[in-house]
Write an enzyme that holds these catalytic residues in place. Structure first.
Site, mmCIF file in Angstrom:
data_model
loop_
_atom_site.group_PDB
_atom_site.id
_atom_site.type_symbol
_atom_site.label_atom_id
_atom_site.label_comp_id
_atom_site.label_asym_id
_atom_site.label_seq_id
_atom_site.Cartn_x
_atom_site.Cartn_y
_atom_site.Cartn_z
ATOM 1 N N SER A 153 119.758 8.196 88.952
ATOM 2 C CA SER A 153 119.385 9.303 88.070
ATOM 3 C C SER A 153 120.478 10.367 87.945
ATOM 4 O O SER A 153 120.354 11.270 87.122
ATOM 5 C CB SER A 153 118.101 9.961 88.563
ATOM 6 O OG SER A 153 118.302 10.515 89.849
ATOM 7 N N TYR A 154 121.530 10.278 88.745
ATOM 8 C CA TYR A 154 122.602 11.275 88.639
ATOM 9 C C TYR A 154 123.341 11.070 87.320
ATOM 10 O O TYR A 154 124.042 10.086 87.128
ATOM 11 C CB TYR A 154 123.596 11.162 89.791
ATOM 12 C CG TYR A 154 123.090 11.582 91.154
ATOM 13 C CD1 TYR A 154 121.827 12.129 91.345
ATOM 14 C CD2 TYR A 154 123.897 11.434 92.265
ATOM 15 C CE1 TYR A 154 121.389 12.506 92.593
ATOM 16 C CE2 TYR A 154 123.470 11.827 93.519
ATOM 17 C CZ TYR A 154 122.219 12.356 93.680
ATOM 18 O OH TYR A 154 121.791 12.734 94.926
ATOM 19 N N ASN A 155 123.162 11.996 86.424
ATOM 20 C CA ASN A 155 123.817 11.970 85.113
ATOM 21 C C ASN A 155 123.602 10.642 84.391
ATOM 22 O O ASN A 155 124.535 10.028 83.902
ATOM 23 C CB ASN A 155 125.296 12.319 85.253
ATOM 24 C CG ASN A 155 125.452 13.681 85.869
ATOM 25 O OD1 ASN A 155 124.910 14.659 85.371
ATOM 26 N ND2 ASN A 155 126.145 13.758 86.996
#
Length: 125
Positions: free
Chosen positions: A82-84
Site C-alpha cells: 500500500s505504500y504509494n
C-alpha cells in the site's frame, strides 16, 4: 554514519540524515546483528522504512538511500504493497536487482487503499 564521519550526498536534493543509535547508553554498531524472533534469521538492529519511496523520494533518491544503507551494513528494509500504490515495493525491487541476496525485506500485505481510505482485505478473491 555511526562515528565514521559520514557525509551525506548533497545531490539529489533530499539529504540523508543519520544519527547514532543508543540502547541503554551504548552505541549500537551496525556490524552487530540480532536474531529475528525465534528464527535463525539475523538482521541489523535498524530497519529502514520505505514509505516515502515514490512520493517524497523519487527513484534516484531512493537508490542513493538504499545504496548508502547497504554500504554501511544496513540491509533490513520494510515496505508494503500500500505504500504509494505499490511504488515503494517496485523501487526497492529494481534497486536491489542483482543483489537481492544482500537484503532482508519485511513487507506488509492486505492494506487496501480505495478513494483515500484504508481497509484490510486478506481474502483470496
Amino acid at each position: 554514519l555511526l562515528d565514521r564521519g559520514f557525509d551525506p550526498p548533497s545531490s539529489p536534493p533530499t539529504k540523508l540524515l543519520f544519527a547514532q543509535f543508543y540502547i541503554q547508553g551504548n552505541i549500537i554498531q551496525i556490524t552487530d546483528h540480532i536474531r529475528l524472533g525465534s528464527t535463525d534469521l539475523k538482521v541489523p538492529p535498524v530497519c529502514l522504512g520505505t514509505l516515502t519511496f515514490g512520493s517524497d523520494s523519487d527513484f534516484s533518491t531512493s537508490k542513493v538511500i538504499i545504496d548508502t544503507c547497504l554500504d554501511n551494513n544496513i540491509n533490513f528494509f520494510n515496505t508494503a504493497d500500500s505504500y504509494n500504490a505499490g511504488t515503494s515495493e517496485e523501487f526497492l525491487g529494481k534497486i536491489l536487482k542483482g543483489r537481492r541476496h544482500q537484503a532482508t525485506i519485511a513487507s506488509k500485505v492486505g492494506m487496501v487503499v480505495q478513494d483515500g481510505s484504508y481497509s484490510v482485505n486478506l481474502s483470496k478473491s
